[in-house]
Design a protein around this motif. Structure first.
Motif, PDB file in Angstrom:
ATOM      1  N   SER A  80       5.362  -6.119   1.144  1.00  0.00           N
ATOM      2  CA  SER A  80       6.649  -5.929   0.456  1.00  0.00           C
ATOM      3  C   SER A  80       7.817  -6.164   1.407  1.00  0.00           C
ATOM      4  O   SER A  80       8.893  -6.590   0.979  1.00  0.00           O
ATOM      5  CB  SER A  80       6.747  -4.521  -0.141  1.00  0.00           C
ATOM      6  OG  SER A  80       5.890  -4.425  -1.254  1.00  0.00           O
ATOM      7  N   GLY A  81       7.599  -5.889   2.699  1.00  0.00           N
ATOM      8  CA  GLY A  81       8.624  -6.190   3.700  1.00  0.00           C
ATOM      9  C   GLY A  81       8.950  -7.681   3.693  1.00  0.00           C
ATOM     10  O   GLY A  81      10.107  -8.092   3.783  1.00  0.00           O
ATOM     11  N   MET A  82       7.908  -8.510   3.532  1.00  0.00           N
ATOM     12  CA  MET A  82       8.116  -9.969   3.475  1.00  0.00           C
ATOM     13  C   MET A  82       8.922 -10.345   2.233  1.00  0.00           C
ATOM     14  O   MET A  82       9.831 -11.182   2.291  1.00  0.00           O
ATOM     15  CB  MET A  82       6.775 -10.704   3.445  1.00  0.00           C
ATOM     16  CG  MET A  82       6.027 -10.630   4.755  1.00  0.00           C
ATOM     17  SD  MET A  82       4.426 -11.457   4.590  1.00  0.00           S
ATOM     18  CE  MET A  82       3.828 -11.338   6.280  1.00  0.00           C
ATOM     19  N   LEU A  83       8.583  -9.719   1.111  1.00  0.00           N
ATOM     20  CA  LEU A  83       9.307 -10.028  -0.149  1.00  0.00           C
ATOM     21  C   LEU A  83      10.792  -9.696   0.006  1.00  0.00           C
ATOM     22  O   LEU A  83      11.664 -10.479  -0.357  1.00  0.00           O
ATOM     23  CB  LEU A  83       8.718  -9.231  -1.318  1.00  0.00           C
ATOM     24  CG  LEU A  83       7.327  -9.651  -1.796  1.00  0.00           C
ATOM     25  CD1 LEU A  83       6.715  -8.594  -2.700  1.00  0.00           C
ATOM     26  CD2 LEU A  83       7.377 -10.991  -2.525  1.00  0.00           C
ATOM     27  N   SER A 131       0.821  -1.222   0.000  1.00  0.00           N
ATOM     28  CA  SER A 131       0.000   0.000   0.000  1.00  0.00           C
ATOM     29  C   SER A 131       0.850   1.266   0.000  1.00  0.00           C
ATOM     30  O   SER A 131       0.528   2.226  -0.701  1.00  0.00           O
ATOM     31  CB  SER A 131      -0.892   0.051   1.243  1.00  0.00           C
ATOM     32  OG  SER A 131      -1.531  -1.137   1.457  1.00  0.00           O
ATOM     33  N   LEU A 132       1.913   1.258   0.776  1.00  0.00           N
ATOM     34  CA  LEU A 132       2.747   2.461   0.873  1.00  0.00           C
ATOM     35  C   LEU A 132       3.481   2.725  -0.446  1.00  0.00           C
ATOM     36  O   LEU A 132       3.470   3.844  -0.966  1.00  0.00           O
ATOM     37  CB  LEU A 132       3.759   2.298   2.026  1.00  0.00           C
ATOM     38  CG  LEU A 132       4.701   3.474   2.259  1.00  0.00           C
ATOM     39  CD1 LEU A 132       3.924   4.746   2.606  1.00  0.00           C
ATOM     40  CD2 LEU A 132       5.698   3.164   3.379  1.00  0.00           C
ATOM     41  N   GLU A 133       4.086   1.680  -0.987  1.00  0.00           N
ATOM     42  CA  GLU A 133       4.829   1.849  -2.256  1.00  0.00           C
ATOM     43  C   GLU A 133       3.905   2.328  -3.372  1.00  0.00           C
ATOM     44  O   GLU A 133       4.274   3.195  -4.172  1.00  0.00           O
ATOM     45  CB  GLU A 133       5.468   0.515  -2.663  1.00  0.00           C
ATOM     46  CG  GLU A 133       6.583   0.080  -1.756  1.00  0.00           C
ATOM     47  CD  GLU A 133       7.019  -1.358  -1.985  1.00  0.00           C
ATOM     48  OE1 GLU A 133       8.178  -1.652  -1.689  1.00  0.00           O
ATOM     49  OE2 GLU A 133       6.208  -2.195  -2.428  1.00  0.00           O
ATOM     50  N   LEU A 134       2.696   1.772  -3.425  1.00  0.00           N
ATOM     51  CA  LEU A 134       1.784   2.134  -4.517  1.00  0.00           C
ATOM     52  C   LEU A 134       1.275   3.562  -4.357  1.00  0.00           C
ATOM     53  O   LEU A 134       1.119   4.281  -5.347  1.00  0.00           O
ATOM     54  CB  LEU A 134       0.628   1.132  -4.612  1.00  0.00           C
ATOM     55  CG  LEU A 134       1.044  -0.291  -5.014  1.00  0.00           C
ATOM     56  CD1 LEU A 134      -0.147  -1.238  -4.944  1.00  0.00           C
ATOM     57  CD2 LEU A 134       1.658  -0.347  -6.410  1.00  0.00           C
TER      58      LEU A 134
END
Ligand code: 13P
Ligand code: SF4
Length: 299
Positions: free
Chosen positions: A212-215, A38-41
């Protein structure tokens, strides 16, 4: 294949980009210009040089992109793709809570509707919730709507966190006993948990991370096995990116029905027929923009 080509052609003709959340199905991610959390997008929506943004995600995400980019056309391919948690708190409820806690700062999770964002001091995402709370001068924080994310924040700050009672049905359903059992069978596996999960599940985590942190974590880690506690789309993405690693589902598949409403076909129709445009009344957008921008400035 034909549909993918048509989508690329329409993107060029319309001067459009497709942004997709990490939970989207593989073929939608494949036609996306950017895939992220959500933050990146939200950040990327401000950087893309296009007239049209097709947002493959749930409504609050597309709405956030529209608030940040009022001059752009933002389309959501399925207008009923909504996050049920975002509908668990209303602007009226926030106004009432303001009267009850006049000395508190109000923090809303990005998973809220625009009129709620307009009533709070700042918003946050799963990637920066603790940082956002820590950035505020107030000692008391009303945190809404997610009670589980509120609990995770309370473990990581000395501030008083007053939670609301919302939750995500996908993350709420993971069973701690099944995760414990899986951990017994795979003692080397690291447990990665999204902070929307229940506190009992979060307590079992080696890492609590955004999607994304998990990725990023799996990418950098030398570990070979992971129990990943979040929506299935993220696990599928991890398996595609890291076929050499074992990505274990935590006893059940968590499926976000709304994220899965979007298909390659609906992305195509969205571009072809310019549907469904997201609109936010300017008065609400102006106040919601303040809360979103305040977050973007500190993270
Ligand atoms: P992320 O911001 O971590 O991608 O989470 C969004 C979401 O809705 C998780 O359920
Ligand atoms: Fe909302 Fe949960 Fe779906 Fe995320 S996974 S969009 S919080 S319902």
């Amino acid at each position: 294949m034909e549909l993918k080509k048509e989508i690329e052609k329409l993107k060029r003709e319309r001067n459009a980009v497709v942004l997709a959340h990490n939970y989207q199905i593989q073929e939608v991610q494949e036609v996306a210009d950017f895939v992220g959390d959500s933050l990146e997008l939200a950040r990327l929506s401000q950087k893309v040089n296009a007239k049209v943004i097709v947002f493959a995600g749930v409504y609050f995400m597309a709405e956030t992109a529209k608030i940040l980019n009022p001059e752009k056309t933002v389309l959501i391919p399925e207008k009923d793709a909504r996050c049920p948690m975002a509908d668990m708190v209303t602007a009226e409820e926030v106004r009432k809570l303001r009267k009850r806690y006049p000395d508190a700062a109000f923090v809303a999770y990005v998973n809220t509707n625009a009129d709620v964002k307009a009533e709070v001091d700042i918003i946050c995402t799963s990637a920066n919730a603790v940082k956002v709370v820590e950035s505020l001068p107030q000692k008391r924080i009303v945190f809404l709507p997610d009670k589980n994310l509120a609990h995770w924040v309370s473990l990581n700050t000395d501030k008083e966190i007053i939670p609301f009672y919302g939750y995500c049905y996908v993350h709420q359903d993971f069973d701690p006993e099944k995760i414990k059992q899986l951990k017994k069978e795979h003692p080397q596996a690291l447990v990665l948990v999204h902070p929307e999960a229940d506190p009992e599940v979060v307590a079992l985590a080696d890492q609590v991370l955004s999607t994304s942190g998990m990725l990023r974590y799996v990418e950098k880690s030398s570990a070979e096995e992971f129990i990943v506690v979040t929506e299935e789309g993220l696990l599928e993405m991890l398996r595609r990116k890291h076929p050499e690693k074992k990505i274990l589902s935590p006893g059940m598949k968590g499926i976000c029905r709304d994220m899965k409403k979007i298909s390659l076909n609906s992305v195509y129709t969205s571009l072809k027929e310019m549907r469904y445009p997201v609109e936010v009344p300017e008065e609400v957008a102006r106040r919601a923009r303040k809360s979103i921008k305040r977050m973007l400035e500190i993270s």
